[in-house]
Design a protein around this motif. Sequence first.
Motif, PDB file in Angstrom:
ATOM      1  N   TYR A 213       0.798  -1.230   0.000  1.00 45.04           N
ATOM      2  CA  TYR A 213       0.000   0.000   0.000  1.00 45.04           C
ATOM      3  C   TYR A 213       0.832   1.282   0.000  1.00 45.04           C
ATOM      4  O   TYR A 213       0.315   2.344  -0.331  1.00 45.04           O
ATOM      5  CB  TYR A 213      -1.006  -0.011   1.167  1.00 45.04           C
ATOM      6  N   PRO A 268      -2.873   5.963  -1.844  1.00 47.22           N
ATOM      7  CA  PRO A 268      -3.198   5.101  -0.709  1.00 47.22           C
ATOM      8  C   PRO A 268      -4.133   5.799   0.280  1.00 47.22           C
ATOM      9  O   PRO A 268      -3.860   6.924   0.693  1.00 47.22           O
ATOM     10  CB  PRO A 268      -1.845   4.819  -0.042  1.00 47.22           C
ATOM     11  N   CYS A 297      -6.940   0.482   2.085  1.00 44.30           N
ATOM     12  CA  CYS A 297      -6.492  -0.543   3.028  1.00 44.30           C
ATOM     13  C   CYS A 297      -7.295  -0.327   4.310  1.00 44.30           C
ATOM     14  O   CYS A 297      -7.226   0.747   4.903  1.00 44.30           O
ATOM     15  CB  CYS A 297      -4.995  -0.336   3.278  1.00 44.30           C
TER      16      CYS A 297
END
Length: 357
Positions: A213, A268, A297
């Motif tokens: 990530y 991200p 994430c």
Amino acid sequence: EKGTYPYYMLKEIDEQPAVMRNIIQKYQNAEGRLTVPEELTTAMLEADRIHIVACGTSYHSGWVGKHYLEKIAQIPTEVHVASEFSYNPPLLKGNPFFIFLTQSGETADSRQVLVKVKEWGYPALTITNVAGSTLSREADYTLLLHAGPEIAVASTKAYTAQIAVLAVLSDALGARMGHDMGIDMVHELGIVANAMEAVIDDKERIAELADIYLPNTRNAFYIGRGLDYFVSMEAALKLKEISYIQTEGFAAGELKHGTIALIEEGTPVLAIITQADVASHTRGNVEEVRSRGANTCVFAMEGLANENDQIILPAVHPALAPLMTVVPTQLMAYYATLHRGYDVDKPRNLAKSVTVE
Ligand code: F6R
């Protein structure tokens, strides 16, 4: 001594479960209850408003402390960045009480506010890791973090210790006021220590996620709501200060009011989800950014997690979730920095304690 550890930061992350247990032990009385000196709770219960003053990571733990002081001890609380205090002073009426959060006890920005507060004659408590430090000596009361020396410039165990001591303080205040809000603090902090251990045992997985990530990215976001937002601010500071990835911690719901324009293919976005009342809203925000190309994430707590989440964190009392959720974000920062080849313990331009205003 860092012993077999490559960096102090990793050692200090690893020490956090032991620090939690040490705090329980240091603040527990013979009957097993968490207590602080009675003259401190007496002074605080005379206050009609608490002002928390701090910088950086300590400022971030202050936001979680505000939540405890208001929810558990039921005292209205404000949080101030020390260096802004003089320019945006709070309206001080009635009986304010000041709490200075400072790992080192030497931070000049915080100290200049303490000096003013003492000139004005208001009572002050310093919560610090260093007995005998300047801010400890100059305040009326001190509570120690009992975290052991923190050497890495990036603060880790002091953040969780500050939150734990603020929880202990709020619990002690609540007990004197006759309401503990249904939290058995000794028991719940013990569960947190075990949960932290489980997260730390899974560090290889977090190292992998840091690769997936946070590869060659220039920027990143942490998002969350409520307590998860407070952790997002700290997670972002940790990541940016050592890996030099420009990172913002954002209130998940606020993103769409402008900042979402920065989301592009591959940005991200790391989301923290531990609070049942806002979980579905934060998930909505994750979808919003994912549909605009973000590489999302999700760190979710057991019970609120689904099988697509990247990290499923052990269940702890939701009020204490910040203590546990910050740990994987510290590890993300550590591994992202290690993978970039920077000195984890000594980021550029920074000193461990900032003794200039
Ligand atoms: C960040 C960090 C700093 C300190 C800040 C306050 O990792 O360590 O943001 O938290 O300089 O320091 P103390 O708590 O010593 O007053």
